[in-house]
Write a protein that holds these residues in place. Structure first.
Motif, PDB file in Angstrom:
ATOM      1  N   GLU A  83       0.808  -1.210   0.000  1.00 53.81           N
ATOM      2  CA  GLU A  83       0.000   0.000   0.000  1.00 53.81           C
ATOM      3  C   GLU A  83       0.847   1.269   0.000  1.00 53.81           C
ATOM      4  O   GLU A  83       0.495   2.261  -0.622  1.00 53.81           O
ATOM      5  CB  GLU A  83      -0.962   0.013   1.189  1.00 53.81           C
ATOM      6  CG  GLU A  83      -2.122  -0.956   1.065  1.00 53.81           C
ATOM      7  CD  GLU A  83      -1.824  -2.367   1.526  1.00 53.81           C
ATOM      8  OE1 GLU A  83      -0.651  -2.666   1.853  1.00 53.81           O
ATOM      9  OE2 GLU A  83      -2.761  -3.186   1.547  1.00 53.81           O
ATOM     10  N   GLU A 129     -10.499   3.461   4.732  1.00 53.47           N
ATOM     11  CA  GLU A 129      -9.816   2.325   5.366  1.00 53.47           C
ATOM     12  C   GLU A 129      -8.315   2.372   5.098  1.00 53.47           C
ATOM     13  O   GLU A 129      -7.512   2.117   5.991  1.00 53.47           O
ATOM     14  CB  GLU A 129     -10.412   1.002   4.859  1.00 53.47           C
ATOM     15  CG  GLU A 129      -9.778  -0.222   5.486  1.00 53.47           C
ATOM     16  CD  GLU A 129      -9.875  -0.245   7.007  1.00 53.47           C
ATOM     17  OE1 GLU A 129      -8.922  -0.761   7.634  1.00 53.47           O
ATOM     18  OE2 GLU A 129     -10.866   0.241   7.574  1.00 53.47           O
ATOM     19  N   LEU A 130      -7.934   2.714   3.889  1.00 59.02           N
ATOM     20  CA  LEU A 130      -6.511   2.845   3.561  1.00 59.02           C
ATOM     21  C   LEU A 130      -5.865   3.925   4.425  1.00 59.02           C
ATOM     22  O   LEU A 130      -4.787   3.733   4.978  1.00 59.02           O
ATOM     23  CB  LEU A 130      -6.331   3.178   2.079  1.00 59.02           C
ATOM     24  CG  LEU A 130      -4.902   3.361   1.584  1.00 59.02           C
ATOM     25  CD1 LEU A 130      -4.104   2.075   1.731  1.00 59.02           C
ATOM     26  CD2 LEU A 130      -4.911   3.830   0.140  1.00 59.02           C
ATOM     27  N   ARG A 132      -6.777   4.952   7.366  1.00 61.41           N
ATOM     28  CA  ARG A 132      -6.667   4.464   8.752  1.00 61.41           C
ATOM     29  C   ARG A 132      -5.473   3.533   8.928  1.00 61.41           C
ATOM     30  O   ARG A 132      -4.749   3.607   9.903  1.00 61.41           O
ATOM     31  CB  ARG A 132      -7.939   3.743   9.162  1.00 61.41           C
ATOM     32  CG  ARG A 132      -9.079   4.679   9.460  1.00 61.41           C
ATOM     33  CD  ARG A 132     -10.290   3.910   9.926  1.00 61.41           C
ATOM     34  NE  ARG A 132     -11.403   4.825  10.087  1.00 61.41           N
ATOM     35  CZ  ARG A 132     -12.660   4.472   9.969  1.00 61.41           C
ATOM     36  NH1 ARG A 132     -12.994   3.223   9.697  1.00 61.41           N
ATOM     37  NH2 ARG A 132     -13.613   5.358  10.129  1.00 61.41           N
ATOM     38  N   ARG A 133      -5.282   2.639   7.959  1.00 66.33           N
ATOM     39  CA  ARG A 133      -4.166   1.692   8.042  1.00 66.33           C
ATOM     40  C   ARG A 133      -2.816   2.393   7.952  1.00 66.33           C
ATOM     41  O   ARG A 133      -1.847   1.958   8.548  1.00 66.33           O
ATOM     42  CB  ARG A 133      -4.268   0.638   6.936  1.00 66.33           C
ATOM     43  CG  ARG A 133      -5.320  -0.400   7.188  1.00 66.33           C
ATOM     44  CD  ARG A 133      -5.136  -1.634   6.317  1.00 66.33           C
ATOM     45  NE  ARG A 133      -4.826  -1.371   4.935  1.00 66.33           N
ATOM     46  CZ  ARG A 133      -5.696  -1.383   3.929  1.00 66.33           C
ATOM     47  NH1 ARG A 133      -6.948  -1.651   4.150  1.00 66.33           N
ATOM     48  NH2 ARG A 133      -5.307  -1.146   2.702  1.00 66.33           N
ATOM     49  N   ARG A 135      -2.226   5.627   8.789  1.00 64.16           N
ATOM     50  CA  ARG A 135      -2.264   6.851   9.587  1.00 64.16           C
ATOM     51  C   ARG A 135      -0.897   7.274  10.120  1.00 64.16           C
ATOM     52  O   ARG A 135      -0.473   8.398   9.938  1.00 64.16           O
ATOM     53  CB  ARG A 135      -3.238   6.694  10.747  1.00 64.16           C
ATOM     54  CG  ARG A 135      -3.404   7.931  11.576  1.00 64.16           C
ATOM     55  CD  ARG A 135      -4.304   7.707  12.750  1.00 64.16           C
ATOM     56  NE  ARG A 135      -5.299   6.690  12.452  1.00 64.16           N
ATOM     57  CZ  ARG A 135      -6.568   6.768  12.791  1.00 64.16           C
ATOM     58  NH1 ARG A 135      -6.992   7.782  13.459  1.00 64.16           N
ATOM     59  NH2 ARG A 135      -7.412   5.803  12.491  1.00 64.16           N
TER      60      ARG A 135
END
Length: 150
Positions: A83, A129-130, A132-133, A135
């Motif tokens: 990511e 969601e990305l 948050r992961r 952060r």
């Protein structure tokens, strides 16, 4: 013991199934080389019919080999587990991307972010969601915070 052997065989067969098609192998290679690739770029690069490409992307998504996010009016694909590379790749093309991610990571509602940057709420699917992961790693990926949207 027999159920363990059956499970191992099933996992191996799934991996072979995912990678056995030459188009899926080419998709994975492009994502590995570029970090993140827009659907339209995949169409141009692979010269595959739209329906065929969509099917193989679906298979790779279902098997967890790739991820997809919607940003603005685009669908962007990336390799699962990579990511950070995907964010770097997208940020290099779109100067607002990191600002959008930072706002979402800070807890802003998608409606607020969409209004601030002139993006539809649908154009932010998957980014929350990305964000948050990632952060704690956004500065590492995006550099210093910039107030682009203000």
């Amino acid at each position: 013991m027999q159920s363990t052997n059956i499970t191992v065989v099933m996992v191996v067969m799934e991996v072979i199934f995912v990678e056995e098609h030459p188009l899926r192998a080419r998709i994975l290679q492009l994502l590995k080389e570029h970090g993140a690739v827009y659907y339209s770029e995949l169409l141009r690069s692979l010269e595959a019919p739209r329906a065929t490409l969509s099917w193989h992307l679906y298979v790779l998504l279902r098997e967890g080999r790739i991820g997809a996010i919607r940003y603005r009016r685009y669908t962007i694909y990336y390799l699962r587990g990579r990511e950070l590379e995907a964010v770097r790749s997208i940020a290099g093309r779109d100067r607002l991307f990191c600002s959008v991610l930072r706002d979402l990571a800070a807890g802003a509602r998608p409606e607020e972010v969409a209004a601030r940057y002139g993006i539809s709420v649908r154009g932010l699917e998957g980014l929350r969601e990305l964000a948050r992961r990632l952060r704690g790693r956004l500065d590492e990926v995006c550099g210093e915070e910039q107030n682009v949207g203000e």
